[in-house]
Structure formats: structure tokens, C-alpha cells
Design a protein around this motif. Sequence first.
Motif, PDB file in Angstrom:
ATOM      1  N   ASP A   1      -4.433 -36.052 -36.434  1.00  0.00           N
ATOM      2  CA  ASP A   1      -4.806 -37.124 -37.346  1.00  0.00           C
ATOM      3  C   ASP A   1      -3.952 -37.120 -38.602  1.00  0.00           C
ATOM      4  O   ASP A   1      -3.816 -38.146 -39.268  1.00  0.00           O
ATOM      5  CB  ASP A   1      -6.282 -36.978 -37.739  1.00  0.00           C
ATOM      6  CG  ASP A   1      -7.203 -37.056 -36.538  1.00  0.00           C
ATOM      7  OD1 ASP A   1      -7.280 -38.140 -35.926  1.00  0.00           O
ATOM      8  OD2 ASP A   1      -7.830 -36.028 -36.210  1.00  0.00           O
ATOM      9  N   TYR A   2      -3.398 -35.957 -38.934  1.00  0.00           N
ATOM     10  CA  TYR A   2      -2.590 -35.814 -40.141  1.00  0.00           C
ATOM     11  C   TYR A   2      -1.416 -34.889 -39.860  1.00  0.00           C
ATOM     12  O   TYR A   2      -1.501 -33.991 -39.023  1.00  0.00           O
ATOM     13  CB  TYR A   2      -3.407 -35.197 -41.296  1.00  0.00           C
ATOM     14  CG  TYR A   2      -4.692 -35.901 -41.612  1.00  0.00           C
ATOM     15  CD1 TYR A   2      -4.712 -37.013 -42.449  1.00  0.00           C
ATOM     16  CD2 TYR A   2      -5.898 -35.439 -41.081  1.00  0.00           C
ATOM     17  CE1 TYR A   2      -5.905 -37.649 -42.748  1.00  0.00           C
ATOM     18  CE2 TYR A   2      -7.096 -36.079 -41.375  1.00  0.00           C
ATOM     19  CZ  TYR A   2      -7.088 -37.188 -42.206  1.00  0.00           C
ATOM     20  OH  TYR A   2      -8.256 -37.823 -42.498  1.00  0.00           O
ATOM     21  N   THR A   3      -0.344 -35.082 -40.594  1.00  0.00           N
ATOM     22  CA  THR A   3       0.716 -34.081 -40.617  1.00  0.00           C
ATOM     23  C   THR A   3       0.326 -33.010 -41.634  1.00  0.00           C
ATOM     24  O   THR A   3      -0.547 -33.232 -42.485  1.00  0.00           O
ATOM     25  CB  THR A   3       2.067 -34.692 -41.004  1.00  0.00           C
ATOM     26  OG1 THR A   3       2.003 -35.162 -42.369  1.00  0.00           O
ATOM     27  CG2 THR A   3       2.427 -35.852 -40.083  1.00  0.00           C
ATOM     28  N   ARG A   4       0.982 -31.879 -41.558  1.00  0.00           N
ATOM     29  CA  ARG A   4       0.678 -30.793 -42.491  1.00  0.00           C
ATOM     30  C   ARG A   4       0.904 -31.232 -43.935  1.00  0.00           C
ATOM     31  O   ARG A   4       0.132 -30.854 -44.845  1.00  0.00           O
ATOM     32  CB  ARG A   4       1.563 -29.572 -42.145  1.00  0.00           C
ATOM     33  CG  ARG A   4       1.590 -28.472 -43.189  1.00  0.00           C
ATOM     34  CD  ARG A   4       0.247 -27.808 -43.345  1.00  0.00           C
ATOM     35  NE  ARG A   4       0.297 -26.781 -44.387  1.00  0.00           N
ATOM     36  CZ  ARG A   4       0.115 -27.015 -45.689  1.00  0.00           C
ATOM     37  NH1 ARG A   4      -0.120 -28.249 -46.111  1.00  0.00           N
ATOM     38  NH2 ARG A   4       0.164 -26.021 -46.554  1.00  0.00           N
ATOM     39  N   ASP A   5       1.911 -32.045 -44.186  1.00  0.00           N
ATOM     40  CA  ASP A   5       2.256 -32.448 -45.552  1.00  0.00           C
ATOM     41  C   ASP A   5       1.280 -33.451 -46.142  1.00  0.00           C
ATOM     42  O   ASP A   5       1.292 -33.694 -47.354  1.00  0.00           O
ATOM     43  CB  ASP A   5       3.664 -33.042 -45.586  1.00  0.00           C
ATOM     44  CG  ASP A   5       4.737 -32.019 -45.257  1.00  0.00           C
ATOM     45  OD1 ASP A   5       4.459 -30.812 -45.406  1.00  0.00           O
ATOM     46  OD2 ASP A   5       5.842 -32.416 -44.846  1.00  0.00           O
TER      47      ASP A   5
END
Length: 289
Positions: free
Chosen positions: A53-57
Motif C-alpha cells: 500500500d505504501y513505499t518505505r519512503d
Amino acid sequence: MRFVRFDETRLGLLTDGGIVDLTDRLGIDARDPLAEYIRGEYDASEYADADPDYTRDEVELGSPIRRPGKVIAAPLNYENHIEEAIADKDITTDDWFSIKDKGYFLKAPSSVVGPDHGVELPFSDRRVDHEIELAFVMGDDVKDVSAEEAWDHIFGYTILLDISVRGDQDRSNRKSYDTFTVIGPCVVTTDEIDEPQNLEMELELNGDTRQQENTGDMVYTCADVVQYASLGATIEAGDVITTGTPEGVSSLSNGDTIDAEIEDIGSMTVDVTERDVRFEDVDVEKGGQ
């Protein structure tokens, strides 16, 4: 599975592609979502292969466990660090101790932060050191548990930075300042770790390797520490236990960057800043306010 806590109260799985948000999928509504997961009847395995759902950044990683009930720490658990501490006069040959000799010590739960928060040095005139350690989160409540049985009660493993002011004060004092227990980036469940006593770990300070060791060189294993600690206290699910640091500790300064990595667990980059807070000596009459 690799569990993370992000954006304060969100629970996720860290994958190669990013972060799978478990919070709504599992119906978890708690300030400490991983602690809730450990104690509840939840199963995240069906989402292990879900699209991120999200990138790490895109997120801010906190400590996987927000506020452990206890942070139990094993002192001087690598022989090469014992020798280093003696040479550095932090201890003497007469008073060095391991858990067998003097027991463990506790760190304040309020000292716990995640990698994205960073370390804040409270003094500019005192030495503050970094210490990389293999740590783990307990999955069950145990009391008087044997070392053989202790392995079955560990939920997962993580990286812990035990930040320490050097001096004559009690260990729990010197190691419990805010931000002095950095945990992350994730907690890796035990089924992902074949041999916790055979993991390479490394800490770099500003790009230079300062600590590098294998966890097989511990004096007392993870299970030994659980066994000893459970003799005196009930170890509870969500408690964090950390296992000591190898040689190579060195001082931190404002603007430093710490890169910490443990094999099969992951890596985290932690920034160091300074807030120069000094204790003002005051004259207080006995019995005064």
C-alpha cells in the motif's frame, strides 16, 4: 513475516516492494498495534503476498513495539567487549559482570523510539556511545522457563541500538534517556530466522565500520537470558529483551549517521542530533520544596 509500526498507530508487513497495511484488514484499533496483534487472535499470513500500500519512503517507521512493558538488557555478553570495556576503564577486572554474576538491567520504556525518530544527545560535554544488539520481542507470558522452552515463546527478532552515556551513574540511568533505545526497522517472526545464534551484524558510523560480529559469539544465548530473567520477574508478551553488544563501541556527535544491519533481519539508518540540556545545581534546604 516482517512486522512494522508506521505513522504512529498503523501495523504493516514490510516486503521487498514496500509496506502492506494490516490495520484495517485485521480490524486492529490500538495505540500499540503489534502488542495488540501478539496478544490477540489475529493472522496476517494471508496478506504476506499482498501488493504494498505504501513505499518505505512514504511512511514514518516507529519502534515496532511502541511501549514495551519492560526492556530487559544483558550486560557485557561478548568476551571481546568485556576486554574492550576493561581497557577503556568503564569497568575493572574485579567488577565486570554478566547476567550470571550480577543479573540483567532495565531500560525505561520511554527511551524507545523508531529508526526514523533518531537519537538525541542530551549533553555536549559527556561521552555517549552507540551499541548494536540483537533483540527480540516475547510472544507469551512466561515465568521460571527453561532455556530449552524459552525459544518457543519468542515472537520475533529485531535490531536494537542501546545508546549509553558513560559515567559512574547506574546503568539504567545512563541508558534510559529519551531516544536511547532505537528499535527497528521491523520484527521478524521466528519462522524466518533459521539460527538466531548465527547472524552477522554490523554498525557503521558515518560510513566507517565500527562494530562487526556474529551472534554466535555471545556468552549467553537469547534463551539463556530469558531463562535467567524469568526467575525473578514474569516476562510478558510484548516485552523486549536485548542481548548485549560486541567490541567497537565509539562516541556519537551531533550530525552523525548510524547504519545498523543484522543478517536476515534488515537494516536501519538513524540520524544523531543534539539538545544540550544541563542540570542546574541548586541549593535546597533539607525538607524544603
